[in-house]
Write an enzyme that holds these catalytic residues in place. Structure first.
Site: not given
Ligand SMILES: [Zn+2]
Length: 486
Positions: A121, A188-189, A215, A459
């Site tokens: 996502d 995740e977001e 990760d 972002h």
């Molecule tokens: Zn991320």
């Protein structure tokens, strides 16, 4: 010489000597490795794969509005088309409808497997900024040496580069000794509760634990620390915890023409002011492993200070507290985020409340933070309630002397050249948190070389990744799958 005079001269000299010797023997940087001969890989094909993934609009808006089923299924279809060998030869497990786990068995079942993570996502794009994107955010356009769009840095680049690496190795008949898993959560977001958390529970139910987990997280960065020149690779060895407390004061309502000495608002304001004046304690020693690993890349003065925290601890704290970023790296932060009180200008509200958000440094616990908050406020009229939904402890700190860390560090240098590699605590949260019960060696690192402008694209506006970076990601994962797969 009089004994007293001798003592007065010898003491400062001895002190200076101790300080200098400690500084000179302080650093333990890893031996720098030269970068490997670049592997022959097809960066343009990797760019096209990422472009296809970006065009699937897997946007997580909020926990009540997660990425749509259509977008996630479209992404799965895209991955099936672009990575045929992975889909023919590895076992694909679909968890909680949309999270993907690829299982690549190792030749030696006695060895614990390793896990590479990413998430499917992405965050939304602010509609008001659309005209400032140089390429439409979900176009995945390949132009000027970059793949453009939301997710090219966070973190569909990791999804497709990991699959490209597996595809590359499968095409060459590579079979790891240790099992390799790829796990891609789908939320995740917005917390990872439906994705990574369920996947981690699935692994736990199978009894699978991991030798090591990688990760997303930190990267090869420039100008990340004051005085440190040139690129450095930061590996997230831990991440901060999360706690929100609701402070509430309830008094008698009244008329604003005859206010009592204290009102619900003034009591609350006083409590908030005390929290601001008395922050949670600093732990400058948290930064010591970082400066130790950086070695000569850090200025001598900083090494001098960190080698002698017994003497310069206060000075170091002052320096680090000067910027919000470095201050956040040495303490549990305190941030009032919501304030609610009052309806009308001539009415004293009965109740006033505030939410204060804390990001917990490893070593602090939600209980220790709450206790300190109580002690700091010292006012029984202020009730303190934990917003349990979002609370989580800081992660454990993964070791830097494990084989997995050493191999990770070597692979960074084989890909990016002799950059200093150092551990750091991630200030934000990642899906990796959900895997800390399954492995002692959980690391957070994205193999991209970013400058400070690139960081604001994560972002943000004009998110993009260079083909060079994408090629390096692919090289890095090919090398690390072989190194960790041993
Ligand atoms: Zn991320």
């Amino acid at each position: 010489m009089q004994p007293l005079i001798f003592f007065l001269i010898a003491l400062p000299v001895a002190l200076v000597l101790v300080v200098l010797i400690r500084a000179l023997t302080f650093s333990r940087p890893a031996p720098a490795l030269p970068a490997d001969e670049p592997l022959k890989i097809d960066s343009l094909a990797a760019a096209q794969h990422l472009s296809h993934a970006v065009q699937c609009q897997t946007i997580s808006w909020s926990e009540s509005q997660p990425a749509s089923a259509e977008s996630l299924l479209q992404l799965h279809q895209t991955l099936r088309q672009d990575f045929p060998l992975v889909h023919q030869q590895l076992t694909l497990h679909t968890i909680n409808q949309f999270s993907l786990v690829y299982e690549w068995p190792g030749s030696d079942p006695a060895l614990k497997p390793v896990l590479f993570m990413a998430h499917q996502d992405v965050v939304p794009v602010d509609e008001a900024t659309l005209d400032r994107w140089e390429q439409p955010p979900f176009s995945g356009r390949i132009a000027d040496g970059f793949v453009w769009g939301r997710g090219t840095l966070d973190v569909k680049n990791q999804v497709t580069a990991l699959l490209d690496a597996a595809e590359h190795l499968l095409a060459r008949g590579y079979c790891p000794a240790r099992g390799i898993f790829l796990a891609f959560g789908h939320d995740e977001e917005i917390s990872g509760r439906q994705g990574a958390q369920q996947v981690s529970a699935w692994f736990a139910a199978r009894g699978t634990t991991f030798e090591a987990v990688l990760d997303e997280g930190l990267a090869v960065v420039e100008n990340a620390l004051p005085g440190v020149k040139g690129p450095i690779a930061l590996i997230g060895a831990a991440e901060k915890g999360y706690l929100s407390l609701k402070l509430d004061v309830t008094t008698d309502a009244g008329h604003s023409s005859t206010p009592p000495a204290e009102t619900s608002i003034s009591i609350l304001a006083h409590a908030l002011a005390r929290l601001q004046r008395h922050p949670q304690p600093a732990h400058v020693e948290m930064m010591k492993p970082l400066f130790q690993a950086l070695g000569p890349a850090a200025p001598f003065t900083l090494r001098l200070v960190f080698a002698n925290l017994w003497l310069f601890g206060g000075l170091a704290r002052k320096q680090l507290d000067a910027s919000p970023q470095s201050s956040a790296a040495i303490r549990t932060t305190t941030a009032p985020t919501i304030l609610t009180a009052g309806m009308k200008d001539n009415v004293l509200p009965r109740s006033a409340s505030a939410v204060v958000n804390f990001r917990l440094l490893p070593g602090d616990t939600t209980q220790s933070v709450i206790q300190r908050v109580r002690q700091t406020i010292r006012d029984p009229r202020v009730s303190i309630e934990t917003l349990h939904e979002s609370a989580r402890e800081a992660s454990p700190i993964s070791p830097t002397d494990s084989t997995a860390y050493q191999r990770l560090s070597e692979t960074i240098q084989r890909t990016f050249g002799p950059v200093p590699v150092a551990p750091f605590t991630m200030l934000g949260a990642s899906d990796a948190y959900h895997y800390t019960p399954l492995s002692a060696n959980v690391y957070r690192f994205c193999p991209v070389h970013l400058d400070s402008k690139d960081l604001s694209r994560v972002h943000g506006l004009n998110e993009r990744i260079s083909l060079k970076n994408l090629g390096n990601m692919l090289r890095f994962y090919i090398l690390l799958m072989q190194s960790w797969g041993k």
